[in-house]
Design a protein around this motif. Structure first.
Motif, PDB file in Angstrom:
ATOM      1  N   MET A   1       0.620  -1.467  -0.006  1.00 50.53           N
ATOM      2  CA  MET A   1       0.133  -0.136  -0.049  1.00 50.53           C
ATOM      3  C   MET A   1       0.817   1.254   0.056  1.00 50.53           C
ATOM      4  N   ARG A   2       0.528   2.179  -0.904  1.00 46.27           N
ATOM      5  CA  ARG A   2       1.340   3.559  -0.918  1.00 46.27           C
ATOM      6  C   ARG A   2       0.513   4.282   0.291  1.00 46.27           C
ATOM      7  N   SER A   3       0.965   4.865   1.209  1.00 43.08           N
ATOM      8  CA  SER A   3       0.452   5.613   2.183  1.00 43.08           C
ATOM      9  C   SER A   3       0.936   6.975   2.023  1.00 43.08           C
ATOM     10  N   ALA A   4      -0.222   7.950   2.433  1.00 43.74           N
ATOM     11  CA  ALA A   4       0.211   9.408   2.200  1.00 43.74           C
ATOM     12  C   ALA A   4      -0.088   9.851   3.527  1.00 43.74           C
ATOM     13  N   HIS A   5       0.810  10.744   4.124  1.00 42.31           N
ATOM     14  CA  HIS A   5       0.495  11.142   5.442  1.00 42.31           C
ATOM     15  C   HIS A   5       0.392  12.782   5.360  1.00 42.31           C
ATOM     16  N   THR A   6      -0.136  13.253   6.588  1.00 36.68           N
ATOM     17  CA  THR A   6      -0.282  14.696   6.745  1.00 36.68           C
ATOM     18  C   THR A   6       0.969  15.332   7.194  1.00 36.68           C
ATOM     19  N   VAL A   7       1.157  16.642   7.061  1.00 33.45           N
ATOM     20  CA  VAL A   7       2.340  17.353   7.435  1.00 33.45           C
ATOM     21  C   VAL A   7       2.524  17.018   9.045  1.00 33.45           C
ATOM     22  N   GLU A   8       1.328  17.153   9.689  1.00 34.52           N
ATOM     23  CA  GLU A   8       1.494  17.017  11.060  1.00 34.52           C
ATOM     24  C   GLU A   8       1.928  15.748  11.514  1.00 34.52           C
ATOM     25  N   GLN A   9       1.433  14.576  10.970  1.00 30.43           N
ATOM     26  CA  GLN A   9       2.055  13.264  11.015  1.00 30.43           C
ATOM     27  C   GLN A   9       3.494  13.123  10.819  1.00 30.43           C
ATOM     28  N   VAL A  10       4.008  13.768   9.867  1.00 30.25           N
ATOM     29  CA  VAL A  10       5.236  13.879   9.286  1.00 30.25           C
ATOM     30  C   VAL A  10       6.168  14.400  10.212  1.00 30.25           C
ATOM     31  N   ARG A  11       5.674  15.554  10.562  1.00 30.03           N
ATOM     32  CA  ARG A  11       6.437  16.482  11.651  1.00 30.03           C
ATOM     33  C   ARG A  11       6.772  15.696  12.913  1.00 30.03           C
ATOM     34  N   ALA A  12       5.806  15.045  13.260  1.00 31.07           N
ATOM     35  CA  ALA A  12       5.904  14.495  14.675  1.00 31.07           C
ATOM     36  C   ALA A  12       6.659  13.021  14.458  1.00 31.07           C
ATOM     37  N   ALA A  13       6.694  12.427  13.315  1.00 32.83           N
ATOM     38  CA  ALA A  13       7.590  11.207  13.177  1.00 32.83           C
ATOM     39  C   ALA A  13       9.112  11.763  13.038  1.00 32.83           C
ATOM     40  N   GLU A  14       9.107  12.842  12.371  1.00 32.66           N
ATOM     41  CA  GLU A  14      10.714  13.415  12.243  1.00 32.66           C
ATOM     42  C   GLU A  14      11.190  13.844  13.470  1.00 32.66           C
ATOM     43  N   THR A 179       7.862   9.192   3.640  1.00 31.46           N
ATOM     44  CA  THR A 179       6.334   8.606   3.194  1.00 31.46           C
ATOM     45  C   THR A 179       5.955   9.855   2.126  1.00 31.46           C
ATOM     46  N   HIS A 180       5.055   8.960   1.433  1.00 26.97           N
ATOM     47  CA  HIS A 180       4.072  10.248   0.451  1.00 26.97           C
ATOM     48  C   HIS A 180       3.176  11.034   1.242  1.00 26.97           C
ATOM     49  N   LYS A 181       3.124  12.084   0.437  1.00 25.27           N
ATOM     50  CA  LYS A 181       2.222  12.962   1.160  1.00 25.27           C
ATOM     51  C   LYS A 181       1.062  13.250   0.394  1.00 25.27           C
ATOM     52  N   VAL A 182      -0.243  13.696   1.059  1.00 29.86           N
ATOM     53  CA  VAL A 182      -1.450  13.847   0.013  1.00 29.86           C
ATOM     54  C   VAL A 182      -1.357  14.424  -1.141  1.00 29.86           C
ATOM     55  N   ALA A 183      -0.496  15.325  -1.446  1.00 26.79           N
ATOM     56  CA  ALA A 183      -0.371  16.266  -2.692  1.00 26.79           C
ATOM     57  C   ALA A 183       0.481  15.232  -3.655  1.00 26.79           C
ATOM     58  N   HIS A 184       0.944  14.228  -3.517  1.00 26.96           N
ATOM     59  CA  HIS A 184       1.580  13.581  -4.304  1.00 26.96           C
ATOM     60  C   HIS A 184       0.635  12.360  -4.871  1.00 26.96           C
TER      61      HIS A 184
END
Length: 464
Positions: A1-14, A179-184
């Motif tokens: 599955m290609r998953s697309a995460h939000t900015v908030e999710q990515v920032r928290a993981a980073e 991860t991919h982002k929604v915009a992708h």
């Protein structure tokens, strides 16, 4: 599955990952992935020219450190700093590696000398807003036509919605991290990304609400007959479509359903003789596990829908029948509008749906209590709870008359075979695109050819 995460999710993981890494290590990982992707695009490094467009954020730092690696491989690297603030350590590192740094002031940018072989867009990162400042627009205009690699996302798009507003980068390649982002995945932003390449930087991410099925996902979801299967056990789909005015819609809906993915297809409608002449396997009225309603139904589509809903089975509602959907659908349902039809259902202008497809598809799914499949270059399949799958298979040649009729029939067959509406819609959309690509082979394709290629698309999954 290609998953697309939000900015908030990515920032928290980073942020969590950076607590476990030396300072600057995460940026170096991203820069290395970016540099190697640029070299792949260049074909060779030595003597080539790369221009970095650098903003004030971390992706500007990614671009600068990628420039350091490229310079060490013999690439002539120049960086245009488009903000008073830049990643100073990255600037110093690039200068030390032999790169050239130019601070751009105002809205005047000139390419000067030979056009770059590649432009790296490090203007605005995932935390930026849609649109670009004048100096960034001027810089892009100065290098118009040069191949462009975007860092994380094309600058100027809205990362969490896939929307665009005003000027934005149109990339040939986008290198994204973690991860991919929604915009992708969601248009119109996705159309600005070009080819998206994901660089793994070790992020630990939660479940995503926007996804794209991959071949292995489709293969796992596809219903397959048991060794002792018989036709009724494999599911029976009913088609109420077409009319004397639009007989082709019935033929194409039946063709999509009659692709072998369920045990039997029934047709009930005005052009039964034509359907049987073309599809001798198809039978008449009787018990079904799912209905497909509306394609080419014209003024009779409302009655077709009323009659289908009386059976209380999952139903695909398409085309003319969508006009009769005025509230929550009383059975498990899949609505399959294009942008104009969805605009009419939501009483907005078509342009609003085209500019903000994710927002409007989610609104429709919640309003009507049904899965909504919004057709487009990247078709969106949306659950009432807001979950989304974007379809990335297909070809521009699929924009042809009757293709939607085939899609409705195909989804109906999957419903009858036992898939839940969300899975049936997303698997059907994926297979529809894959079949079109096979039938097209790079050239024009008709809806009938798409329907005929569905079994080949299924076989290709099994072989893979």
């Amino acid at each position: 599955m290609r998953s697309a995460h939000t900015v908030e999710q990515v920032r928290a993981a980073e942020a969590e990952l950076m607590t476990r890494l030396p300072e600057g290590a995460l940026m170096q990982r991203a820069a290395a992935g970016l540099a190697y992707a640029v070299i792949d695009l260049l074909g060779e490094a030595y003597g080539r020219r790369v221009l970095l467009l650098v903003g004030s954020g971390d992706n500007g730092g990614d671009a600068l450190y990628a420039g350091v690696l490229l310079a060490r491989r013999g690439v002539q690297v120049e960086a245009w700093l488009l903000s008073d603030r830049a990643h100073e350590a990255g600037v110093a590192a690039l200068t030390g590696a032999g790169g050239r740094v130019v601070r751009i002031t105002g809205a005047d940018s000139q390419s000067g000398g030979r056009r770059p072989d590649v432009v790296v867009d490090g203007i605005v990162g995932i935390g930026g807003r849609a649109g670009l400042r004048p100096e960034a627009e001027a810089a892009l205009e100065a290098v118009r036509g040069a191949p462009t690699v975007a860092v994380d996302v094309p600058s100027g798009v809205d990362v969490d919605t896939g929307e665009v507003a005003g000027a934005h980068v149109r990339a040939d390649v986008t290198i994204t991290f973690g991860t991919h982002k929604v915009a992708h995945l969601v248009d119109p932003a996705a159309s600005a990304c070009g080819v998206v390449h994901l660089v793994d930087i070790g992020l630990d991410l939660p479940d995503a609400t926007v996804e794209a099925l991959q071949p292995e996902d489709v293969a796992a979801l596809l219903p397959r007959p048991d060794p002792d299967a018989q036709k009724y056990a494999r599911g029976v789909v009913g088609i109420r479509a077409g009319s004397a005015q639009y007989p082709g819609a019935a033929l194409l809906s039946v063709a999509g359903a009659n692709s072998g993915l369920c045990g039997m297809v029934r047709y009930v409608g005005d052009v039964a003789d034509q359907v049987r002449a073309t599809h001798p396997e198809v039978v008449g009225a009787g018990r079904v596990q799912a209905w497909v309603v509306g394609s080419g139904g014209g003024n009779g589509a409302a009655d077709q829908l009323t009659e289908a809903l009386q059976d209380r089975v999952p139903t695909v509602i398409d085309a003319d029948a969508l006009r009769s959907v005025v509230g929550p659908v009383p059975v498990p349902a899949i609505l399959t509008p294009h942008a104009g039809e969805l605009a009419a259902m939501l009483r907005v202008e078509r342009g609003e749906v085209e500019n903000r497809p994710l927002e409007h598809a989610r609104r429709a799914a919640a309003t009507y209590g049904a899965v909504v499949l919004l057709k487009g270059r990247h078709t969106l399949v949306v659950e009432p709870d807001g979950r989304v799958r974007a379809t990335t298979t297909g070809t521009p040649w699929l924009a042809t008359a009757g293709a939607g009729d085939v899609l409705g029939g195909l989804i109906g067959a999957l419903l009858a075979a036992g898939l839940e509406p969300y899975d049936a819609a997303s698997v059907g959309s994926w297979l529809h695109g894959a079949a079109a690509t096979l039938a097209s082979a790079g050239g024009p394709v008709t809806a009938s050819q798409v329907a005929a290629s569905i079994p080949a698309a299924v076989r290709a999954l099994a072989e893979a």
